[in-house]
Design a protein around this motif. Structure first.
Motif, PDB file in Angstrom:
ATOM      1  N   THR A  83       0.834  -1.191   0.000  1.00 24.74           N
ATOM      2  CA  THR A  83       0.000   0.000   0.000  1.00 24.74           C
ATOM      3  C   THR A  83       0.868   1.240   0.000  1.00 24.74           C
ATOM      4  O   THR A  83       2.062   1.189   0.265  1.00 24.74           O
ATOM      5  CB  THR A  83      -0.894   0.027   1.244  1.00 24.74           C
ATOM      6  OG1 THR A  83      -0.067   0.172   2.397  1.00 24.74           O
ATOM      7  CG2 THR A  83      -1.714  -1.245   1.364  1.00 24.74           C
ATOM      8  N   VAL A  84       0.234   2.373  -0.289  1.00 26.62           N
ATOM      9  CA  VAL A  84       0.941   3.648  -0.245  1.00 26.62           C
ATOM     10  C   VAL A  84       1.494   3.889   1.152  1.00 26.62           C
ATOM     11  O   VAL A  84       2.610   4.373   1.329  1.00 26.62           O
ATOM     12  CB  VAL A  84      -0.008   4.799  -0.653  1.00 26.62           C
ATOM     13  CG1 VAL A  84       0.657   6.147  -0.430  1.00 26.62           C
ATOM     14  CG2 VAL A  84      -0.434   4.643  -2.106  1.00 26.62           C
ATOM     15  N   SER A  85       0.717   3.507   2.163  1.00 30.49           N
ATOM     16  CA  SER A  85       1.147   3.702   3.555  1.00 30.49           C
ATOM     17  C   SER A  85       2.399   2.910   3.878  1.00 30.49           C
ATOM     18  O   SER A  85       3.307   3.405   4.550  1.00 30.49           O
ATOM     19  CB  SER A  85       0.022   3.312   4.518  1.00 30.49           C
ATOM     20  OG  SER A  85      -1.081   4.179   4.373  1.00 30.49           O
ATOM     21  N   ARG A  88       5.422   4.536   2.185  1.00 34.15           N
ATOM     22  CA  ARG A  88       5.855   5.745   2.893  1.00 34.15           C
ATOM     23  C   ARG A  88       6.498   5.384   4.225  1.00 34.15           C
ATOM     24  O   ARG A  88       7.479   6.015   4.645  1.00 34.15           O
ATOM     25  CB  ARG A  88       4.657   6.675   3.119  1.00 34.15           C
ATOM     26  CG  ARG A  88       5.076   8.008   3.715  1.00 34.15           C
ATOM     27  CD  ARG A  88       4.000   9.054   3.606  1.00 34.15           C
ATOM     28  NE  ARG A  88       4.436  10.280   4.276  1.00 34.15           N
ATOM     29  CZ  ARG A  88       3.797  10.850   5.278  1.00 34.15           C
ATOM     30  NH1 ARG A  88       2.686  10.324   5.739  1.00 34.15           N
ATOM     31  NH2 ARG A  88       4.253  11.959   5.821  1.00 34.15           N
ATOM     32  N   ASP A 397       4.338  14.376   1.491  1.00 33.11           N
ATOM     33  CA  ASP A 397       3.204  14.165   0.601  1.00 33.11           C
ATOM     34  C   ASP A 397       3.471  14.898  -0.716  1.00 33.11           C
ATOM     35  O   ASP A 397       3.621  16.123  -0.747  1.00 33.11           O
ATOM     36  CB  ASP A 397       1.926  14.694   1.254  1.00 33.11           C
ATOM     37  CG  ASP A 397       0.698  14.425   0.416  1.00 33.11           C
ATOM     38  OD1 ASP A 397       0.479  15.151  -0.580  1.00 33.11           O
ATOM     39  OD2 ASP A 397      -0.051  13.484   0.752  1.00 33.11           O
ATOM     40  N   SER A 453       3.317   6.069 -14.808  1.00 35.43           N
ATOM     41  CA  SER A 453       4.067   5.901 -13.544  1.00 35.43           C
ATOM     42  C   SER A 453       5.581   6.000 -13.715  1.00 35.43           C
ATOM     43  O   SER A 453       6.317   5.910 -12.730  1.00 35.43           O
ATOM     44  CB  SER A 453       3.723   4.575 -12.843  1.00 35.43           C
ATOM     45  OG  SER A 453       4.379   3.482 -13.449  1.00 35.43           O
TER      46      SER A 453
END
Length: 476
Positions: A83-85, A88, A397, A453
């Motif tokens: 996931t993006v989370s 990060r 972000d 992308s």
């Protein structure tokens, strides 16, 4: 990677598919060794077990292969299925453990930065990486420590500290638990290969790697007094204490490695410097992640990143609407007027500290001959960076930072995209209004939709392949 079956994984391993290098690992039940999917090893399919990360493999009691070195291999920018989370969170972990700080990164702190509960964060890590955040942190520390043990003669106590361990005892225990041998025993195995009285390290990269084009780009954007760029090597001056050291990087094509030579640099600084180099030289990119285009040959292309994000952002603003020669000259003027000289008169080179945001936010930059809009843009960026209203980092972000940058008068879309590309690691950053890019697209030399992308790589391919010819042509 969640859409792949066990049969799919084993087929990937059988054909040694380089597209999946860094995205998963496999262990061999009979030897308890884990490898990269590109490893030459040919275990029987029934003996293969799949791991989502090196941490999961080592937690299960598997040891890194001595042929493919999964613990020393470059990571992966594209962790498919995460996931993006989680992505990060991994960047936040890298940022935290490379910082020279006595403060440990806790799971609770990490979760708070991501805006979630620590329980949910642990669940995401187990789901996508097969290991907890703490296990990932420990693994990253041990991999770095192993590199120093194998390639330097630094005392093990210093290595423990440089790797982020709070005690030698904890370092020895963790090392022995993960590698089934003590750090001192591993050093004995490599003692004859270790150079004396200097730190020389090697960072693996994935071939092909277009070193020539990368160095040409960095040379055009060299910062006077802080670095020297030559076709065969990159040299950066590293300030510390009352003096400075040097960091020299060269390319060993046959071994697909970057060679790092560190002179007069404390070991405690090495981990942070390696992190900066990984960004600057785009070390974790997998060339096989790019589209297979008939019209364009990616041929080892890399995105030149930033050694220092603020410094690079200022240089990008200086490069607005002028040639690279003019921008480089203006950067030199800025360093000479506002930078702090740290070299002595007897030194053969002038070495400077780049001016701080606190200094440039008040600087009368118009005196250097730059436009009022450009001077105001640098001053305002410096003010926002100093106050941390803008944080130029791979952990920030992207969209929020883009908006804040674009709100600065004197900064347009081209500048924002270049900062996102070089300083924030956005592989899809795309300075579409750049003259060469616009002419290339208008001429049909590339189809943008094929590069979803990865438009930052498309940008550098077009600059490399068509830059000179398209500058001489006009759009009809």
């Amino acid at each position: 990677m969640t859409d792949l079956s066990q049969k799919d994984y084993k087929k990937i391993i059988q054909r040694r598919d380089p597209r999946y290098d860094g995205r998963f690992y496999f262990g061999v039940k009979t030897t308890h060794i884990y490898c990269r999917p590109v490893c030459p090893a040919r275990p029987k399919p029934e003996n293969i077990v799949i791991f989502k990360s090196a941490s999961e493999a080592e937690k299960a009691g598997y040891r890194p292969c001595k042929r493919c070195h999964p613990d020393l291999a470059p990571g992966s920018k594209l962790l498919e299925g995460t996931t993006v989370s989680v992505g990060r969170a991994l960047r936040l972990i890298d940022e935290a453990i490379t910082a020279s700080s006595d403060e440990e990164l806790s799971v609770q702190t990490l979760a708070e930065k991501l805006g979630m509960s620590d329980r949910h964060l642990r669940r995401l890590f187990e789901e996508h990486l097969g290991a907890s955040p703490i296990e990932i942190i420990t693994t990253k520390k041990l991999h770095f420590a192993r590199l120093l043990v194998m390639e330097t003669q630094s005392p093990l106590a210093e290595i423990a500290l440089a790797a982020g361990f709070k005690s030698v005892r904890r370092f020895n225990e963790a090392f022995k638990e993960f590698y089934s041998l003590a750090p001192s025993d591993l050093r004995k195995e490599h003692a004859e290969k270790i150079p004396k009285d200097q730190i020389i390290l090697h960072l693996a990269i994935r071939a092909p790697y277009d070193w020539t084009s990368l160095m040409a780009f960095l040379g055009r954007h060299e910062t006077y007094g802080l670095e020297e760029v030559h076709p065969d090597y990159f040299l950066r001056y590293i300030p510390h204490g009352k003096g400075y050291g040097t960091l020299k990087v060269s390319y060993e094509a046959r071994q697909s490695k970057l060679k790092l030579e560190l002179t007069n640099i404390p070991l405690i600084m090495v981990r942070s410097l390696i992190s900066s180099l990984k960004s600057l030289f785009d070390i974790e990119h997998n060339p096989n992640d790019l589209p297979k285009s008939k019209a364009l040959n990616a041929n080892g292309i890399r995105i030149p990143g930033a050694f220092d994000n603020y410094e690079t952002a200022v240089s990008i603003i200086l490069g607005q609407l002028v040639s690279t020669v003019q921008a480089k000259a203006k950067m030199k003027e800025l360093v000479l007027k506002y930078g702090k000289k740290i070299s002595k008169k007897a030194d053969p080179k002038d070495v400077y500290l780049f001016p701080t945001p606190a200094l440039l936010k008040e600087a009368r930059l118009e005196e250097l001959g730059m436009t009022r809009h450009k001077a105001n843009a640098i001053r305002e960026l410096s003010r926002l960076v100093e106050s941390t209203e803008i944080v130029i980092s791979k952990t920030s972000d992207l969209e929020e930072t883009r908006k804040k940058l674009l709100a600065i008068k004197g900064i347009g879309p081209w500048t924002v995209e270049m900062i996102a590309m070089r300083c924030m690691g956005d592989t899809n950053a795309y300075p579409k209004k750049d003259l060469i890019i616009a002419r290339a697209i208008e001429s049909g030399l590339a189809q943008e939709e094929e590069w979803s992308s990865s438009k930052a790589y498309l940008t550098h391919i077009l600059w490399r392949e068509y830059g000179k010819s398209l500058l001489k042509t006009s759009l009809k």
